[in-house]
Design an enzyme around this catalytic site. Structure first.
Site, mmCIF file in Angstrom:
data_model
loop_
_atom_site.group_PDB
_atom_site.id
_atom_site.type_symbol
_atom_site.label_atom_id
_atom_site.label_comp_id
_atom_site.label_asym_id
_atom_site.label_seq_id
_atom_site.Cartn_x
_atom_site.Cartn_y
_atom_site.Cartn_z
ATOM 1 N N LYS A 22 0.842 -1.211 0.000
ATOM 2 C CA LYS A 22 0.000 0.000 0.000
ATOM 3 C C LYS A 22 0.875 1.258 0.000
ATOM 4 C CE LYS A 22 -1.668 1.665 4.010
ATOM 5 N NZ LYS A 22 -1.407 3.085 4.283
ATOM 6 N N ASN A 23 1.894 1.259 0.841
ATOM 7 C CA ASN A 23 2.681 2.478 1.000
ATOM 8 C C ASN A 23 3.639 2.734 -0.166
ATOM 9 O OD1 ASN A 23 1.318 3.032 3.304
ATOM 10 N ND2 ASN A 23 2.964 2.465 4.713
ATOM 11 N N CYS A 117 -4.465 7.964 9.744
ATOM 12 C CA CYS A 117 -4.698 7.445 11.094
ATOM 13 C C CYS A 117 -4.212 8.447 12.132
ATOM 14 C CB CYS A 117 -3.966 6.129 11.271
ATOM 15 S SG CYS A 117 -4.733 4.786 10.374
ATOM 16 N N ARG A 122 1.410 14.465 12.958
ATOM 17 C CA ARG A 122 1.940 14.045 11.661
ATOM 18 C C ARG A 122 2.236 15.297 10.836
ATOM 19 N NH1 ARG A 122 -0.922 8.503 9.837
ATOM 20 N NH2 ARG A 122 1.079 8.246 8.808
ATOM 21 N N ASP A 305 4.849 0.523 12.035
ATOM 22 C CA ASP A 305 3.594 -0.084 11.561
ATOM 23 C C ASP A 305 3.432 -1.527 12.033
ATOM 24 O OD1 ASP A 305 2.935 2.255 10.353
ATOM 25 O OD2 ASP A 305 3.033 1.539 8.292
ATOM 26 N N ARG A 397 -8.654 0.069 5.112
ATOM 27 C CA ARG A 397 -7.824 1.071 4.444
ATOM 28 C C ARG A 397 -6.554 0.463 3.885
ATOM 29 N NH1 ARG A 397 -7.963 6.571 7.603
ATOM 30 N NH2 ARG A 397 -6.598 7.064 5.905
HETATM 31 C C1 UD1 Z 1 4.457 6.705 6.380
HETATM 32 C C2 UD1 Z 1 3.480 5.567 6.257
HETATM 33 C C3 UD1 Z 1 3.064 5.066 7.625
HETATM 34 C C4 UD1 Z 1 4.293 4.753 8.487
HETATM 35 C C5 UD1 Z 1 5.277 5.913 8.489
HETATM 36 C C6 UD1 Z 1 6.598 5.568 9.185
HETATM 37 C C7 UD1 Z 1 2.292 6.076 4.209
HETATM 38 C C8 UD1 Z 1 1.024 6.507 3.561
HETATM 39 N N1 UD1 Z 1 2.307 6.046 5.539
HETATM 40 O O1 UD1 Z 1 3.767 7.766 7.019
HETATM 41 O O2 UD1 Z 1 2.291 3.883 7.444
HETATM 42 O O3 UD1 Z 1 3.856 4.531 9.812
HETATM 43 O O4 UD1 Z 1 5.593 6.276 7.135
HETATM 44 O O5 UD1 Z 1 7.168 4.450 8.596
HETATM 45 O O6 UD1 Z 1 3.257 5.720 3.562
HETATM 46 N N2 UD1 Z 1 7.633 14.083 10.441
HETATM 47 C C9 UD1 Z 1 7.860 15.427 10.699
HETATM 48 N N3 UD1 Z 1 7.763 16.297 9.654
HETATM 49 C C10 UD1 Z 1 7.442 15.910 8.393
HETATM 50 C C11 UD1 Z 1 7.211 14.539 8.142
HETATM 51 C C12 UD1 Z 1 7.318 13.652 9.200
HETATM 52 O O7 UD1 Z 1 8.151 15.823 11.823
HETATM 53 O O8 UD1 Z 1 7.359 16.755 7.492
HETATM 54 C C13 UD1 Z 1 7.757 13.120 11.561
HETATM 55 C C14 UD1 Z 1 6.416 12.459 11.881
HETATM 56 O O9 UD1 Z 1 5.665 13.233 12.790
HETATM 57 C C15 UD1 Z 1 6.864 11.144 12.447
HETATM 58 C C16 UD1 Z 1 8.139 10.812 11.658
HETATM 59 O O10 UD1 Z 1 8.577 12.051 11.113
HETATM 60 O O11 UD1 Z 1 7.204 11.291 13.791
HETATM 61 C C17 UD1 Z 1 7.955 9.818 10.546
HETATM 62 O O12 UD1 Z 1 6.925 10.245 9.683
HETATM 63 P P1 UD1 Z 1 6.868 9.824 8.146
HETATM 64 O O13 UD1 Z 1 7.943 8.840 7.846
HETATM 65 O O14 UD1 Z 1 6.782 11.056 7.326
HETATM 66 O O15 UD1 Z 1 5.493 9.080 8.089
HETATM 67 P P2 UD1 Z 1 4.371 9.224 7.039
HETATM 68 O O16 UD1 Z 1 4.965 9.496 5.683
HETATM 69 O O17 UD1 Z 1 3.305 10.106 7.555
#
Ligand code: UD1
Length: 430
Positions: A22-23, A117, A122, A305, A397
């Site tokens: 999915k990701n 979620c 985030r 995850d 989802r």
């Molecule tokens: C993606 C995955 C999710 C997984 C996560 C971590 C998708 C759709 N979702 O989510 O299933 O749990 O990776 O492997 O692919 N952060 C910031 N600033 C940013 C971006 C992230 O501070 O601009 C922080 C987040 O709050 C979090 C960490 O970085 O603490 C990791 O987030 P990120 O890897 O970006 O997760 P997602 O892309 O939201």
């Protein structure tokens, strides 16, 4: 409102086929609109999030033809708007991917802020930082991310935290920028590599994906391609842990064992037997699980995850385990539900202290989010008696046919609409 009716007690036994990631699918579907030529994508999971994204893309003129349940052709040659208005896309985290794709291709994107979620803060500051570094103006207004640029110019970007979404999004925009972009402290997850491979198959010049420095030499345009999405690491891991929780014997097929190393290592550590083949993994669990310590980390660390799934297993372990989530601070909401089933877990900040119990007992519970929902299903499959699990739409989802796959492995599980259907399920399985 759909619910899962579950009668616990049967070990999961047999073979299960894992679908596409999915990701990886979500950013690849978004990236597919970056060329005017047709792209053919295979091994796409048929889940809520991918369907919402595809529907949203059609509203701006992307032509989507479903050629099978798991394959689609995408043509972004007739996009007439750079603004996505679709209401559903707000519900998914991957709403941010069309931003990088549209900004790269058209130097403009207006997209609703992402949902997804509720597992903690985030932020998207690293996405914004990356777009700005490439020369774009970025505004958050009226619930939208609005970004435009006269020119996108390659540059050196240091990510302040390791972010899957930001790495992929900035990589997409940089693919069609002028000159070379270097992303440092980039995420190394298999789906980051898959997106880079997909873009390269469309003519991009991306090197270093899978390491913490990615180099992108901008190209003028991309061309069509045929691409098969990698297997879903987390779906595979969920079934592997389901074998551990239910004391089962599962052959988990169509996986890339390398992507599962941290998961496999923990399963072995807690007393499971794991056998690795070319593209499948066998997990057998016949003993009481041993306790351990786990800390979630960016890849190749143990994935956040998979945190609820391992916690459910350790909840039945012989002793005290410690689980720390270093990625998301609010990912223990399922603990209240698991406590209703008899678990003994105390949460302190980002750490869960788990005192293993002999058994779980079925209860009326609710899925707080996607992965926790799936983990609670595995708890219910191991529990004594019946569980009625609410909010299964979270699970849908990201898991295709979850209950059907479990049923084929001997689980007693059904999708029910109301109490009457739950009673019928009880009569049938009693
Ligand atoms: C993606 C995955 C999710 C997984 C996560 C971590 C998708 C759709 N979702 O989510 O299933 O749990 O990776 O492997 O692919 N952060 C910031 N600033 C940013 C971006 C992230 O501070 O601009 C922080 C987040 O709050 C979090 C960490 O970085 O603490 C990791 O987030 P990120 O890897 O970006 O997760 P997602 O892309 O939201």
């Amino acid at each position: 409102m759909k619910q899962y009716a579950i009668k616990g007690g049967n070990p999961l036994v047999g073979e299960v086929e894992i679908g596409g990631s999915k990701n990886a699918a979500l950013p690849i579907l978004a990236a597919a609109i970056m060329t005017d030529e047709t792209v053919y994508i295979d091994n796409m999971p048929d889940v809520f999030d991918t369907n919402v994204l595809l529907d949203a893309l059609t509203t701006i003129g992307v032509s989507i033809v479903r050629t099978g349940r798991h394959s689609v052709t995408i043509n972004g040659g007739n996009i007439f708007s750079k603004q996505i208005e679709d209401d559903n896309i707000k519900k998914i985290r991957a709403a941010y991917y069309p931003v990088g794709a549209l900004l790269g291709k058209y130097r403009e994107a207006i997209v609703p802020l992402p949902g997804g979620c509720d597992i903690g803060c985030r932020a998207i500051d690293q996405h914004i930082k990356g777009f700005r570094a490439l020369g774009a103006e970025v505004l958050i207004e009226h619930g939208y991310i609005k970004t435009r640029a006269d020119r996108l110019v390659g540059t050196h970007i240091y990510m302040d935290c390791v972010s899957v979404g930001a790495t992929i999004n900035v990589m997409m925009a940089a693919t069609l920028a002028e000159g070379t972009t270097i992303i440092e402290n980039s995420a190394k997850e298999p789906h980051v590599v898959d997106v880079a491979n997909f873009l390269n198959s469309c003519g991009a010049h991306i090197k270093g994906a899978g390491t913490d420095v990615i180099r992108i030499k901008g190209v003028k345009k991309l061309h069509g391609a045929e691409y098969t999405i990698i297997p879903d690491q987390i779906e595979a891991g969920t079934f592997m842990f389901a074998a551990a929780v239910t004391k089962g014997d599962l052959m988990v097929k169509n996986v890339i064992p390398k992507h599962l190393e941290s998961i496999t290592a923990k399963l072995i550590e807690i007393g499971c037997e794991v056998e690795e083949f070319d593209d499948c993994m066998r997990v057998v669990c016949s003993k009481t699980l041993k306790p351990t310590h786990v800390k979630t980390l960016p890849y190749p660390g143990f994935p956040t995850d998979m945190q609820p799934q391992i916690a459910v297993a350790l909840g039945l372990g012989e002793g005290i385990s410690i689980v720390t989530d270093t990625i998301f601070e609010n990912r223990f909401k399922y603990v209240d539900e698991l406590t209703r089933m008899g678990a003994n877990i105390r949460v302190e900040g980002s750490t869960a202290i788990i005192n293993g119990v002999k058994k779980y007992t079925g209860a009326g519970i609710s899925a707080p989010d996607l992965r926790a929902g799936a983990a609670l299903v595995t708890a219910a499959l191991a529990a004594e008696g019946y569980t009625l699990l609410d909010e299964v739409q979270y699970i849908q989802r990201g898991y295709e046919d979850f209950h059907l796959k479990l049923k084929a492995l001997g689980a007693q599980i059904e999708l029910v609409e109301d109490q009457r259907e739950f009673q019928k399920f009880k009569l049938k399985t009693g």
